[in-house]
Design an enzyme around this catalytic site. Structure first.
Site, short mmCIF file in Angstrom:
data_model
loop_
_atom_site.label_atom_id
_atom_site.label_comp_id
_atom_site.label_asym_id
_atom_site.label_seq_id
_atom_site.Cartn_x
_atom_site.Cartn_y
_atom_site.Cartn_z
N ASP A 48 -1.06 6.25 -4.05
CA ASP A 48 -2.27 7.04 -4.31
C ASP A 48 -3.18 6.40 -5.35
OD1 ASP A 48 -3.96 9.17 -3.95
OD2 ASP A 48 -2.52 10.71 -4.57
N ASP A 95 -9.24 13.90 1.41
CA ASP A 95 -8.25 14.69 2.17
C ASP A 95 -8.88 15.56 3.25
OD1 ASP A 95 -6.71 13.63 0.19
OD2 ASP A 95 -5.89 15.54 -0.50
C1 GAL Z 1 -4.06 13.07 -2.96
C2 GAL Z 1 -3.76 12.54 -1.56
C3 GAL Z 1 -3.05 13.63 -0.78
C4 GAL Z 1 -1.76 13.99 -1.50
C5 GAL Z 1 -2.09 14.41 -2.94
C6 GAL Z 1 -0.85 14.68 -3.78
O1 GAL Z 1 -4.69 12.09 -3.72
O2 GAL Z 1 -4.97 12.19 -0.95
O3 GAL Z 1 -2.78 13.19 0.54
O4 GAL Z 1 -0.88 12.91 -1.47
O5 GAL Z 1 -2.82 13.40 -3.58
O6 GAL Z 1 -1.20 15.03 -5.08
#
Ligand code: GAL
Length: 402
Positions: free
Chosen positions: A140, A198
């Site tokens: 991430d 997302d």
């Molecule tokens: C975001 C990511 C999501 C999920 C989330 C968890 O940055 O895009 O898919 O993994 O973090 O905190």
């Protein structure tokens, strides 16, 4: 020469990234409320429901597995209350079912919820994941000062290098929300990359502020509907190639947020645009209709087709705001998609000469066409196919053969 061909063949067989990855991820449904049973029950269900046989092989533990600090020796550690067998124990269980295990970490000093990220610990973390039996890393882009000041390329490359020397074959999936247009560079670093912020569980409504195209300053904002994700791919689908997949984020099929036609549209586009197919629903409690969609063998075959080319948007056959037509070649056939995204049932005409690459691929005049969702062969066509009464938010997914 023969030896080179053989080597290429062996490489192709060995390299899991040559087809868009398929699996399940905990985030869409469970967010950070996960534990050992969530993961083990899902793995068991993947097998029992036939999803594993259909190709869904990775079980992914997203954010929520870690403790707030590293162990005294610097290693990442799982929350022992939530994961009493440890990640290694879960990996053993998942492997015993013939599946693979994925885990989540971050390229900054923190993840999005202030658990330790891997910045400065890339080699140790890659080694730890390898020793636990991890097969897939989702990496991430949150994480404090480093995430804001050091380029994505540099942060993500460091972990890519560490994974290569970890001693285990670990699929590497970037999650940097489309920042800095990764379709231009991620192929040098990883196996897939997120092309947007997302997804949210909605067919057509975005959270306010979400940008609809791939090239805009707020590419990364979360809350993107299925329709907007498809819109962004107009500019990205041409970049799809085996080993470097643009990831349209987890599927919202089975999260009770869409009609059956909308779920079919969602799956048709994720497959034909070569996104990874990662289920985001609670499959231990999923409707028969959603399960049928996720298991449709003909749609999965389009996703996993050997050519690895994504369909592209055809503006000349589309009408902005009501009809979208997309098309592209498969290794032995051709796929076309006709989506009604307007607000009334409509007929859609597709002039075959307007489909990009169809005539080069299919030299004969006549093309036989199958409607995949209706499971019907529609006949042979020479100039045009007219699809009648396409419902609101329905996609006609057409398999064309010469
Ligand atoms: C975001 C990511 C999501 C999920 C989330 C968890 O940055 O895009 O898919 O993994 O973090 O905190």
């Amino acid at each position: 020469m023969k030896l080179l061909l053989l080597q290429a063949l062996l490489f192709a067989v060995a390299d899991a990234s040559l087809k868009p990855q398929m699996g399940w991820n905990s985030w869409n449904t469970f967010k950070a409320n996960i534990n050992e049973s969530t993961i083990k029950n899902t793995a068991t269900a993947l097998v029992k429901l036939g999803l594993a046989d259909a190709g869904y092989e990775y079980v992914m533990i997203d954010a929520g597995w870690q403790t707030d600090t590293r162990a005294a020796n610097g290693q990442q550690q799982a929350n022992a209350t939530l994961f009493p067998s440890g990640i290694k124990g879960i990996a053993d269980y998942v492997h015993s079912l013939g599946l693979k295990l994925g885990i989540y970490s971050d390229s900054g000093i923190y993840d999005c919820d202030f658990h330790p990220g891997s910045w400065g610990y890339e080699e140790l973390d890659a080694y730890t994941y390898a020793s636990w039996g991890i097969d897939y890393l989702k990496y991430d882009n949150c994480g404090g000062f480093q995430a804001g000041t050091i380029s994505s390329q540099e942060r993500f490359q460091k972990m890519g290098q560490a994974l290569k020397t970890s001693g285990r074959d670990i699929f590497y999936a970037l999650c940097q929300w489309g920042h800095q247009f990764p379709w231009y560079w991620a192929d040098q670093i990883a196996n897939s990359y997120r092309m947007s912020g997302d997804i949210q569980a909605s067919f057509a409504s975005d959270k306010s502020g979400v940008c609809q195209t791939a090239y805009c300053l707020n590419t990364g904002y979360a809350g993107v509907s299925v329709l907007t994700m498809i819109r962004k791919m107009r500019e990205i689908s041409a970049f799809q190639s085996p080993g470097s997949w643009a990831d349209m984020d987890m599927l919202e099929i089975g999260t009770n947020s869409m009609t059956e036609f909308e779920e079919q549209t969602h799956f048709s586009f994720w497959a034909a645009l070569k996104s990874p197919l990662i289920i985001g629903a609670d499959i231990t409690n999923i409707s028969a209709s959603s399960l049928n969609i996720l298991q449709n063998k003909e749609v999965i075959a389009i996703s996993q087709d050997r050519l690895g080319a994504a369909a592209s948007y055809v503006p000349d056959l589309s009408t902005e705001g009501s009809i979208q037509v997309w098309g592209g070649p498969l290794s032995h056939q051709y796929v076309a998609l006709a989506l009604n995204y307007g607000n009334k049932t409509t007929d859609i005409g597709i002039k075959l000469d307007g489909l990009p690459g169809l005539r080069q691929f299919c030299k004969h005049k006549s093309v036989s066409i199958r409607d995949i969702w209706d499971k019907k062969n529609l006949g042979t066509f020479t100039d045009e196919i007219r699809l009648q009464n396409v419902s609101i938010h329905q996609t006609k997914l057409l398999l064309m053969s010469c």
